[in-house]
Design an enzyme around this catalytic site. Structure first.
Site, PDB file in Angstrom:
ATOM      1  N   GLU A   2     -26.084 118.680 -23.409  1.00 41.65           N
ATOM      2  CA  GLU A   2     -25.042 119.575 -23.937  1.00 41.65           C
ATOM      3  C   GLU A   2     -24.765 120.715 -22.947  1.00 41.65           C
ATOM      4  OE1 GLU A   2     -23.346 119.222 -26.725  1.00 41.65           O
ATOM      5  OE2 GLU A   2     -24.532 117.780 -27.903  1.00 41.65           O
TER       6      GLU A   2
ATOM      7  N   GLU B 188     -14.523 117.594 -25.120  1.00 43.04           N
ATOM      8  CA  GLU B 188     -15.634 118.098 -24.304  1.00 43.04           C
ATOM      9  C   GLU B 188     -15.419 117.709 -22.836  1.00 43.04           C
ATOM     10  OE1 GLU B 188     -18.270 117.694 -28.338  1.00 43.04           O
ATOM     11  OE2 GLU B 188     -18.918 116.530 -26.605  1.00 43.04           O
TER      12      GLU B 188
ATOM     13  N   HIS C  95     -22.241 115.734 -23.263  1.00 47.94           N
ATOM     14  CA  HIS C  95     -21.394 116.396 -24.269  1.00 47.94           C
ATOM     15  C   HIS C  95     -21.149 117.860 -23.920  1.00 47.94           C
ATOM     16  CE1 HIS C  95     -21.460 113.461 -27.725  1.00 47.94           C
ATOM     17  NE2 HIS C  95     -22.337 112.908 -26.911  1.00 47.94           N
TER      18      HIS C  95
END
Ligand SMILES: [Zn+2]
Length: 372
Positions: free
Chosen positions: A333, A167, A257
């Site tokens: 995210e 990531e 992330h």
């Protein structure tokens, strides 16, 4: 004559066959053999040709849904990464690309390699008031580095990234965040530094990053499932960071992330931590509201389903730090794909956009800091 290689930092892609203008490769699984999806390889000798490359084991990927509506990243200078037409058919990821350079690099997302990581640390430690502390060693012998700065007795705010090494967008975000926080001409940053003590781990998984893993460290541990009982044998990265957190205390924790499937930026909170006061849950809402305004690429409609109270998975950083410290803990995210609300076929979600989202975290933090 085509030449294909992934024998370099964060490389992944084993050559199976070259047949005319077609290259067939497999993604090498992470240590532990449970995960694969990150790829990063180069092709030489394809200039002027209609190159076709195929990842033949794409169906074994950890998140095959990640291949739908996805465009692979390509670059000629390793600075500008653009998207190339990619399809997922019959269990294979296939890309067709008319190559314009002698060498072309391809990756799952714009890489953030080890040299750039070291450069970031070097730049940061030269900024006023910044300490660069080595917490210990990883299993491959890399340093676990922590940057700290701000008011000595300020609110302890931890920001960690890239527990999942593939990531790479997470470290691009950290770069933008650090550049703003350490910009002496930014008044908001200055006011945060007067009230908070920042602890930033730009890369929680340097071994997995260098090895070209998607999700695990050198011995196959998924670090974001190791926070309940970390060990120096299986998860020293988490052990060392959690130990340091116990010393500093934590009031705010942001764990950065990337998500393979969802084409959005979103936050997952510590909803399942029963002991967390409602006031902290409300601060999370406030944080998200301000972040959405400061950076419209962030949104609150799409995300993970919220866990029921009492059902938190305490092996995850966000839940463990919320439970352990009563902190405002969140997982941020970002997409591997594009931001579906602001489609950009040329580059998709990109390092520059990651950095902008990183800078916007400061606006959101400023709105909740005094209540932490
Ligand atoms: Zn992740």
């Amino acid at each position: 004559m085509l030449q294909v290689s992934s024998t370099f930092d964060s490389g992944n892609g084993d050559l199976v066959a070259i047949d005319g203008d077609e290259v067939r490769l497999t993604i090498r699984p992470d240590a532990g053999d449970k995960h694969l999806q990150w790829f990063h390889f180069r092709v030489a000798g394809a200039k002027g040709r209609q190159l076709r490359w195929v990842l033949t084991n794409a169906s074994r990927a950890s998140y095959p849904a990640g291949w739908t509506d996805y465009g692979a990243c390509a670059s000629y200078d390793r600075v500008h990464w653009f998207r190339v037409p990619t399809t997922y058919e019959e269990g294979e990821l296939r890309c067709e690309h008319e190559v314009e350079g002698d060498v072309v690099w391809y990756a799952y997302f714009a890489p953030y390699d080890e040299e750039r990581h070291q450069q970031l640390l070097g730049w940061a430690q030269e900024q006023p008031g910044v300490s660069l502390e080595c917490l210990g060693s990883t299993l491959d012998g890399r340093a676990m580095d922590l940057l700290s700065f701000g008011a000595e007795d300020g609110v302890p705010c931890w920001i960690i990234a890239r527990q999942h090494p593939g990531e790479s967008m997470a470290e691009h975000l950290i770069e933008g965040l650090l550049q703003r926080l350490l910009d002496p001409s930014d008044a908001l940053a200055a006011s945060l530094l007067e009230r908070a003590r920042f602890y930033v781990v730009p890369n929680m998984n340097p071994d997995g990053s260098a090895r070209g893993h998607l999700r695990t460290n050198a011995v196959g541990t998924n670090l974001n499932r190791a926070w309940a009982e970390p060990s120096m044998e299986a998860s020293p990265e988490v052990f060392l960071v959690r130990e340091r957190m116990d010393q500093t205390g934590v009031r705010f924790c942001l764990d950065v992330h990337g998500d393979e499937g969802l084409p959005y930026n979103f936050i997952a909170g510590a909803d399942g931590v029963a002991a967390l006061p409602d006031a902290i849950h409300r601060l999370r809402d406030r944080y998200e509201e301000v972040l959405e305004t400061a950076c419209p690429a962030f949104q609150r409609v799409h995300g993970y389903p919220r866990a029921a109270k009492g059902e938190a998975n305490l092996t995850m950083a966000t839940n463990q730090t919320a439970q352990r410290f009563g902190a405002l803990s969140m997982t941020l995210e970002q997409p591997f794909k594009d931001d579906a609300n602001h489609p950009d076929p040329e580059v998709g979600w990109s390092p520059a956009k990651c950095a902008a989202l990183g800078r916007a975290q400061l606006d959101a933090l400023a709105a909740v800091l005094d209540a932490l």
